[in-house]
Design an enzyme around this catalytic site. Structure first.
Site, short mmCIF file in Angstrom:
data_model
loop_
_atom_site.label_atom_id
_atom_site.label_comp_id
_atom_site.label_asym_id
_atom_site.label_seq_id
_atom_site.Cartn_x
_atom_site.Cartn_y
_atom_site.Cartn_z
N ASP A 33 0.83 -1.20 0.00
CA ASP A 33 0.00 0.00 0.00
C ASP A 33 0.86 1.26 0.00
OD1 ASP A 33 -2.34 1.55 0.12
OD2 ASP A 33 -2.30 1.58 2.31
N LYS A 57 1.16 -15.21 -3.34
CA LYS A 57 1.62 -16.41 -4.06
C LYS A 57 2.43 -17.34 -3.16
CE LYS A 57 0.09 -14.88 -8.07
NZ LYS A 57 -0.99 -15.55 -8.83
N ARG A 94 -9.42 11.99 -11.47
CA ARG A 94 -8.77 11.94 -10.16
C ARG A 94 -8.44 10.51 -9.74
NH1 ARG A 94 -12.95 13.82 -6.65
NH2 ARG A 94 -11.45 13.58 -4.94
#
EC number: 3.1.2.2
Length: 240
Positions: A161, A185, A206
Site C-alpha cells: 500500500d 503467491k 482523479r
C-alpha cells in the site's frame, strides 16, 4: 455506521505523504523549522543504511543509488513522523481543526517508522519519473512475524500500500487508497529482503490505477501481486 467508520479509518491509515520539498496544493511556504534536537531526531532520514540492514539490502541500495547518478531515478527520504509544516498544511486543507487533538497529533508517528532499527519495517523507495515506476527495497524484521518464520500478510500489505500509494502520489499529488487487491503467491521468510515493483498503469480524472509485484532479490520468486486504485484529494473538500 460501523462499516462507514471502518472504511474511513482504513483510508486515513493508508495516506501517503509527500517527500520533503513537495507541498500540498495551494499551500504557501512557511518559515524553516527551528533546530530543536527532538525535531532533528524525528526528521532523521530513515531510508539510508543502518547497522540492521543485511548484505542483500545494502547491495540493492548501492545498485539503485548508481541509477540515481544520471537523474533517471531518485531516492525518496523517509521520516519517523510527518514534518510539522505538512501537518499544518494537511489540517488546513483537509481536516476540521475542531476535531483534531493537538496532544494526540504531537505523539503521532508513521506506522512503518515506529519500530527500532531492524525490528520492523526497513525499507527505501526509488522513483523513476519518466517510467512512472516506484521500487521499494524492503527487509521485514522479527516483530513482523505472522506464521512462524514468515512475515505477516498484513505487514506485506502495508508495504504494498505504501509503495503503490507513493507511486500514485508522485504522479499526481496527495492521494488516498480507494481499493487494494492482493494475491499472495508464496510466504516471505522473516528478515529476508524483497523488491516491491510498482507501475502507474493509467489515470482517469482523479483516479490513479497502480499495479505491483513483490519479488525475491534474484527476481526468481514471485511472492505477491497487487492492483490498486487511488483517488486524488480535492483541497476544497474536507475529509471530516
Amino acid at each position: 455506521m460501523l462499516r462507514s467508520c471502518a472504511a474511513r479509518l482504513r483510508t486515513l491509515g493508508a495516506l501517503c505523504l509527500p517527500p520533503v520539498g513537495r507541498r500540498l496544493p495551494g499551500s504557501e511556504p512557511r518559515p524553516e523549522l527551528r533546530s530543536f534536537s527532538s525535531e532533528e531526531v524525528i526528521l532523521k532520514d530513515c531510508s539510508v543504511p543502518n547497522p540492521s540492514w543485511n548484505k542483500d539490502l545494502r547491495l540493492l541500495f548501492d545498485q539503485f543509488m548508481k541509477k540515481c547518478e544520471d537523474g533517471s531515478w531518485k531516492r525518496l527520504p523517509s521520516y519517523k513522523r510527518t514534518p510539522t509544516e505538512w501537518i499544518q498544511d494537511f489540517k488546513t486543507h483537509f481536516l476540521d481543526p475542531k476535531l483534531m487533538k493537538e496532544e494526540q497529533m504531537s505523539q503521532a508517528q508513521l506506522f512503518t517508522r515506529s519500530f527500532d532499527d531492524g525490528l520492523g519495517f526497513e525499507y527505501v523507495m526509488f522513483y523513476n519519473d519518466i517510467e512512472k515506476r516506484m521500487v521499494c527495497l524492503f527487509q521485514g524484521g522479527p516483530y513482523l512475524e505472522g506464521p512462524p518464520g514468515f512475515i505477516h500478510g498484513g505487514a506485506i500489505a502495508t508495504m504494498i500500500d505504501a509503495t503503490v500509494g507513493m507511486c500514485a502520489m508522485m504522479a499526481g499529488g496527495i492521494v488516498m487508497t480507494a481499493n487494494l487487491n492482493i494475491n499472495y503467491k508464496r510466504p516471505i521468510p522473516l528478515c529476508s529482503v524483497v523488491m516491491i515493483n510498482s507501475q502507474l498503469d493509467k489515470v482517469e480524472g482523479r483516479k490513479f490505477f497502480v499495479s505491483c509485484n513483490v519479488q525475491s532479490v534474484d527476481e526468481k520468486t514471485l511472492y505477491s501481486e497487487a492492483t490498486s486504485l487511488f483517488i486524488k484529494l480535492n483541497p476544497a473538500k474536507s475529509l471530516t
